[in-house]
Design an enzyme around this catalytic site. Sequence first.
Site, PDB file in Angstrom:
ATOM      1  N   ASP A 143      83.068 -30.450  48.186  1.00 40.22           N
ATOM      2  CA  ASP A 143      82.946 -29.016  48.463  1.00 40.22           C
ATOM      3  C   ASP A 143      81.668 -28.455  47.845  1.00 40.22           C
ATOM      4  O   ASP A 143      81.038 -29.078  46.989  1.00 40.22           O
ATOM      5  CB  ASP A 143      84.172 -28.265  47.923  1.00 40.22           C
ATOM      6  CG  ASP A 143      84.368 -28.461  46.427  1.00 40.22           C
ATOM      7  OD1 ASP A 143      84.107 -29.568  45.922  1.00 40.22           O
ATOM      8  OD2 ASP A 143      84.765 -27.501  45.742  1.00 40.22           O
ATOM      9  N   GLU A 171      86.511 -29.037  43.881  1.00 43.25           N
ATOM     10  CA  GLU A 171      86.004 -29.042  42.503  1.00 43.25           C
ATOM     11  C   GLU A 171      85.481 -27.673  42.099  1.00 43.25           C
ATOM     12  O   GLU A 171      85.635 -27.237  40.968  1.00 43.25           O
ATOM     13  CB  GLU A 171      84.893 -30.095  42.347  1.00 43.25           C
ATOM     14  CG  GLU A 171      84.497 -30.376  40.907  1.00 43.25           C
ATOM     15  CD  GLU A 171      83.371 -29.478  40.363  1.00 43.25           C
ATOM     16  OE1 GLU A 171      83.163 -29.492  39.143  1.00 43.25           O
ATOM     17  OE2 GLU A 171      82.715 -28.757  41.156  1.00 43.25           O
TER      18      GLU A 171
HETATM   19 ZN   LIG Z   1      79.260 -29.963  41.210  1.00 45.25          ZN
END
Ligand SMILES: [Zn+2]
Length: 382
Positions: free
Chosen positions: A82, A144
């Site tokens: 992401d 994340e």
């Molecule tokens: Zn990163």
Amino acid sequence: MSVRCPELVTMLGELIAINSVSCTQPDWDHSNLPVINKLAAWLDDLGFSTEISPVPDHPGKANLIATLGSGPGGLVLSGHTDTVPFNEERWHSDPLQLTERDNRFYGLGSCDMKGFFPLAIEAAKRFLDRDLQQPLIILATADEESSMSGARALAEAGYPKARYAIIGEPTSLKPIHMHKGIMMETVRIEGRAGHSSDPSLGASALDAMHAVLSELIGYRNELQQNYHNSNFRVSVPTLNLGCIHGGDNPNRICASCDLEYDLRPLPGMDLDNLREAISQRLSPLADQFGVSLETHALFPGVPSFSNEQSELVKVAEKLTGHQAECVAFGTEAPFLQQMGMDTIVMGPGSIDQAHQPDEYLAFDQIKPTVAILEQMIARYCL
Ligand SMILES: [Zn+2]
């Protein structure tokens, strides 16, 4: 239908072209499955066995575990699929189109960190016909940048397992063996409104919040006296009172007030213990002020990370010529470490270019990254 794994720059361009923003605001949030599916197809083509593992309770989000070879031990090369949201109008080129300029590859996620995958795959290509004694695992995680739900799910499942793990976050190829944790918390106070001329007509949430602020500042002083780690530029744990909202009018007793703060603990400080200590300090204030007082975590938090007596750190220091360092940002490292892996953070590109317009990966980061990853694979998988 079989897909051929393309060459490096094509891989980079195709990954950048997929919007895989993850965000706590639903308008921005995208599935990461298109990135995961693409990586899986490429790695399938190279002979990896691939497993797409949906993240529980997060529809449209999945982790990819791609494994070459088998055996005990082994090496994980890990990255997140992401990116953060972006301000397109502030970019000088299309953030979702790989653009070459000034010996740099520009694009959203070029350094943080979809760009790591083509380099890891490039390094892996040298070993496709070798007989690996221990597995090489390419791990691609979800979310994340928002909740770390991908890494959290892996840690809960205890899978995959290897002896060593390198997370390719942008560190300018310096090994990172330590970072602080991150907690974001909220305190909500509900009192009772009333005419300001008579305090007995209500219960002021603002008065109670004043006491909460004093307690938190007192606790911060205590933490900063008791905990210190000179490896960090800011060597003490920090607690930032970030925002506060409450009340509506000067002549009304304030009925509700919310506070949000962040706390960045040093290695060795446990998130749950901190929450418990704060809650014990604050809860007596509810009775004292005749209000209700609740504390919540805005997200589960990222534990601190420290890996000091580590074989992998020593090897990385030798290969890169850089002493291991600490960073100020949180990563998935504590979750991989929880799974029993000797973990470092080390990848191409600089954090200075991450999370901002015109993010880029400099050409001169590419060859050294591939070379270091090849040496790591040779050392830990052959
Ligand atoms: Zn990163």
